[in-house]
Design a protein around this motif. Structure first.
Motif, PDB file in Angstrom:
ATOM      1  N   ASP A 194       0.867  -1.180   0.000  1.00 49.24           N
ATOM      2  CA  ASP A 194       0.000   0.000   0.000  1.00 49.24           C
ATOM      3  C   ASP A 194       0.901   1.225   0.000  1.00 49.24           C
ATOM      4  O   ASP A 194       1.758   1.379   0.875  1.00 49.24           O
ATOM      5  CB  ASP A 194      -0.898  -0.008   1.242  1.00 49.24           C
ATOM      6  CG  ASP A 194      -1.775   1.236   1.308  1.00 49.24           C
ATOM      7  OD1 ASP A 194      -2.882   1.199   0.769  1.00 49.24           O
ATOM      8  OD2 ASP A 194      -1.338   2.241   1.909  1.00 49.24           O
ATOM      9  N   PHE A 195       0.702   2.112  -0.971  1.00 50.69           N
ATOM     10  CA  PHE A 195       1.556   3.283  -1.134  1.00 50.69           C
ATOM     11  C   PHE A 195       0.668   4.466  -1.467  1.00 50.69           C
ATOM     12  O   PHE A 195      -0.008   4.457  -2.493  1.00 50.69           O
ATOM     13  CB  PHE A 195       2.575   3.016  -2.238  1.00 50.69           C
ATOM     14  CG  PHE A 195       3.706   4.006  -2.334  1.00 50.69           C
ATOM     15  CD1 PHE A 195       4.394   4.436  -1.214  1.00 50.69           C
ATOM     16  CD2 PHE A 195       4.120   4.477  -3.577  1.00 50.69           C
ATOM     17  CE1 PHE A 195       5.454   5.324  -1.312  1.00 50.69           C
ATOM     18  CE2 PHE A 195       5.180   5.362  -3.686  1.00 50.69           C
ATOM     19  CZ  PHE A 195       5.848   5.792  -2.552  1.00 50.69           C
ATOM     20  N   THR A 234       8.695  -5.102   3.508  1.00 49.45           N
ATOM     21  CA  THR A 234       8.677  -4.121   2.422  1.00 49.45           C
ATOM     22  C   THR A 234       7.558  -3.116   2.628  1.00 49.45           C
ATOM     23  O   THR A 234       7.712  -1.921   2.327  1.00 49.45           O
ATOM     24  CB  THR A 234       8.520  -4.818   1.059  1.00 49.45           C
ATOM     25  OG1 THR A 234       9.570  -5.779   0.888  1.00 49.45           O
ATOM     26  CG2 THR A 234       8.590  -3.819  -0.083  1.00 49.45           C
ATOM     27  N   GLN A 235       6.430  -3.562   3.168  1.00 45.90           N
ATOM     28  CA  GLN A 235       5.337  -2.640   3.463  1.00 45.90           C
ATOM     29  C   GLN A 235       5.756  -1.607   4.511  1.00 45.90           C
ATOM     30  O   GLN A 235       5.420  -0.420   4.409  1.00 45.90           O
ATOM     31  CB  GLN A 235       4.110  -3.409   3.953  1.00 45.90           C
ATOM     32  CG  GLN A 235       2.928  -2.520   4.346  1.00 45.90           C
ATOM     33  CD  GLN A 235       2.393  -1.725   3.173  1.00 45.90           C
ATOM     34  OE1 GLN A 235       1.718  -2.261   2.302  1.00 45.90           O
ATOM     35  NE2 GLN A 235       2.688  -0.423   3.143  1.00 45.90           N
ATOM     36  N   LYS A 236       6.508  -2.036   5.509  1.00 45.60           N
ATOM     37  CA  LYS A 236       7.011  -1.089   6.510  1.00 45.60           C
ATOM     38  C   LYS A 236       7.900  -0.029   5.859  1.00 45.60           C
ATOM     39  O   LYS A 236       7.806   1.161   6.168  1.00 45.60           O
ATOM     40  CB  LYS A 236       7.798  -1.826   7.595  1.00 45.60           C
ATOM     41  CG  LYS A 236       6.953  -2.674   8.533  1.00 45.60           C
ATOM     42  CD  LYS A 236       7.817  -3.296   9.627  1.00 45.60           C
ATOM     43  CE  LYS A 236       6.982  -4.112  10.596  1.00 45.60           C
ATOM     44  NZ  LYS A 236       7.797  -4.684  11.704  1.00 45.60           N
ATOM     45  N   LYS A 258       5.818   2.431   3.793  1.00 43.44           N
ATOM     46  CA  LYS A 258       5.121   3.403   4.638  1.00 43.44           C
ATOM     47  C   LYS A 258       6.081   4.497   5.095  1.00 43.44           C
ATOM     48  O   LYS A 258       5.702   5.681   5.158  1.00 43.44           O
ATOM     49  CB  LYS A 258       4.510   2.694   5.842  1.00 43.44           C
ATOM     50  CG  LYS A 258       3.656   3.597   6.723  1.00 43.44           C
ATOM     51  CD  LYS A 258       2.554   4.294   5.943  1.00 43.44           C
ATOM     52  CE  LYS A 258       1.542   3.309   5.383  1.00 43.44           C
ATOM     53  NZ  LYS A 258       0.412   4.002   4.714  1.00 43.44           N
ATOM     54  N   LEU A 259       7.319   4.125   5.420  1.00 43.83           N
ATOM     55  CA  LEU A 259       8.314   5.134   5.763  1.00 43.83           C
ATOM     56  C   LEU A 259       8.578   6.064   4.580  1.00 43.83           C
ATOM     57  O   LEU A 259       8.628   7.293   4.738  1.00 43.83           O
ATOM     58  CB  LEU A 259       9.618   4.460   6.184  1.00 43.83           C
ATOM     59  CG  LEU A 259       9.675   3.858   7.588  1.00 43.83           C
ATOM     60  CD1 LEU A 259      10.993   3.109   7.785  1.00 43.83           C
ATOM     61  CD2 LEU A 259       9.532   4.940   8.650  1.00 43.83           C
ATOM     62  N   ALA A 260       8.742   5.473   3.398  1.00 44.38           N
ATOM     63  CA  ALA A 260       8.989   6.281   2.199  1.00 44.38           C
ATOM     64  C   ALA A 260       7.844   7.256   1.964  1.00 44.38           C
ATOM     65  O   ALA A 260       8.074   8.431   1.646  1.00 44.38           O
ATOM     66  CB  ALA A 260       9.174   5.370   0.981  1.00 44.38           C
ATOM     67  N   ILE A 317      14.375  -2.116  12.253  1.00 40.43           N
ATOM     68  CA  ILE A 317      13.351  -3.073  11.830  1.00 40.43           C
ATOM     69  C   ILE A 317      13.927  -4.484  11.969  1.00 40.43           C
ATOM     70  O   ILE A 317      14.963  -4.804  11.380  1.00 40.43           O
ATOM     71  CB  ILE A 317      12.915  -2.830  10.375  1.00 40.43           C
ATOM     72  CG1 ILE A 317      12.254  -1.449  10.247  1.00 40.43           C
ATOM     73  CG2 ILE A 317      11.957  -3.919   9.900  1.00 40.43           C
ATOM     74  CD1 ILE A 317      11.887  -1.083   8.817  1.00 40.43           C
ATOM     75  N   ASP A 318      13.275  -5.296  12.739  1.00 41.95           N
ATOM     76  CA  ASP A 318      13.693  -6.691  12.926  1.00 41.95           C
ATOM     77  C   ASP A 318      13.310  -7.472  11.674  1.00 41.95           C
ATOM     78  O   ASP A 318      12.130  -7.577  11.328  1.00 41.95           O
ATOM     79  CB  ASP A 318      12.996  -7.271  14.153  1.00 41.95           C
ATOM     80  CG  ASP A 318      13.527  -8.653  14.529  1.00 41.95           C
ATOM     81  OD1 ASP A 318      14.202  -9.281  13.690  1.00 41.95           O
ATOM     82  OD2 ASP A 318      13.242  -9.112  15.654  1.00 41.95           O
TER      83      ASP A 318
END
Length: 270
Positions: A166-167, A227-229, A232-234, A209-210
């Motif tokens: 989700d972006f 990759t979703q994490k 979301k940061l990006a 991030i673990d």
């Protein structure tokens, strides 16, 4: 895709009127040129203690020093194509032990001088280009410990296998290589971004991030979750400083076709 349609879709994603998007895209061209000049300047200086690095304001610097002190585990340092990211990486590298080796994955070979960056007294710096490296070899090196992998994760289908995320509220594709390499290497991910604000350069380092899969989690599921994490940061970083992101004009290309149609219809109906 026409320029107008691109601006319209970017406007939907950022929640900005098309006129504002047009100004952002002009600003983005100037900022990208500035950051490229800084990158070339960094390539000319091998040492990581040069004066160009002292300008960075890095609130988490002391915490980072404590975290890596006498820590010989490998780690994955990730960011996006925003701001003076080469300079920020060099500033972060000033705290690495002389024995630590670095692996940098790059999209293009824009300067052979990069080979001499991030290199300690004993550690080596290996610059590997897209499509010209063996992931198994990278994982093997990382598992030896005392290696840092530098990698940018804001890339789409043109740079390897992707996973759906989700972006900006829509379905998009991000490369899964950064997450996959971290999982296989059993190395934590350290995300950061760098940006200009009020005439100063900042480094914003986020929580580690673990990369370990949770119990019973399939590799592909773990890869998508991590990759979703990152996506979301990006998104957070881009919303804050869209004009400083290199790929702002290409933002619609990250979306799948259905999402592009929905964005187009939303702008037309708005």
């Amino acid at each position: 895709m026409t320029r107008q349609l691109r601006r319209q879709i970017i406007g939907v994603l950022l929640g900005e009127p098309e006129r504002r998007v047009a100004r952002l895209l002009i600003q983005q061209q100037h900022m990208t040129a500035l950051f490229y000049c800084w990158r070339l300047a960094h390539y000319q200086t091998r040492k990581t203690d040069n004066a160009q690095l002292s300008r960075f304001i890095w609130p988490e610097e002391s915490a980072y020093q404590r975290m890596i002190q006498e820590n010989q585990e490998s780690r994955v340092l990730v960011t996006i194509h925003m701001g003076d990211f080469v300079g920020a990486m060099k500033r972060i590298a000033t705290h690495a032990s002389p024995e630590r080796s670095v692996i940098t994955l790059k999209r293009e070979h824009d300067s052979p001088a990069l080979q001499h960056q991030f290199q300690g007294e004993k550690g080596q710096h290996h610059v590997l280009l897209h499509g010209q490296y063996d992931p198994v070899e990278i994982v093997a090196r990382m598992r030896q410990g005392n290696h840092t992998l530098n990698i940018l994760f804001d890339l789409g289908d043109d740079f390897g296998e992707t996973t759906e995320v989700d972006f900006f509220g829509y379905r998009a594709r991000f490369v899964k290589g950064p997450a996959l390499l971290a999982i296989m290497a059993k190395a934590p991910i350290l995300p950061f971004c760098t940006f200009e604000q009020s005439g100063a350069s900042f480094i914003d380092m986020q929580a580690e991030i673990d990369a370990r899969p949770v119990h019973g989690e399939r590799l592909d599921v773990a890869c998508q979750r991590i990759t979703q994490k990152l996506a979301k940061l990006a998104e957070t970083w881009i919303r804050r400083h869209p004009e400083q992101w290199k790929f702002l004009p290409e933002l619609p290309r990250y979306l799948d076709r259905q999402s592009i149609r929905v964005c187009s219809q939303q702008r037309a109906g708005g």
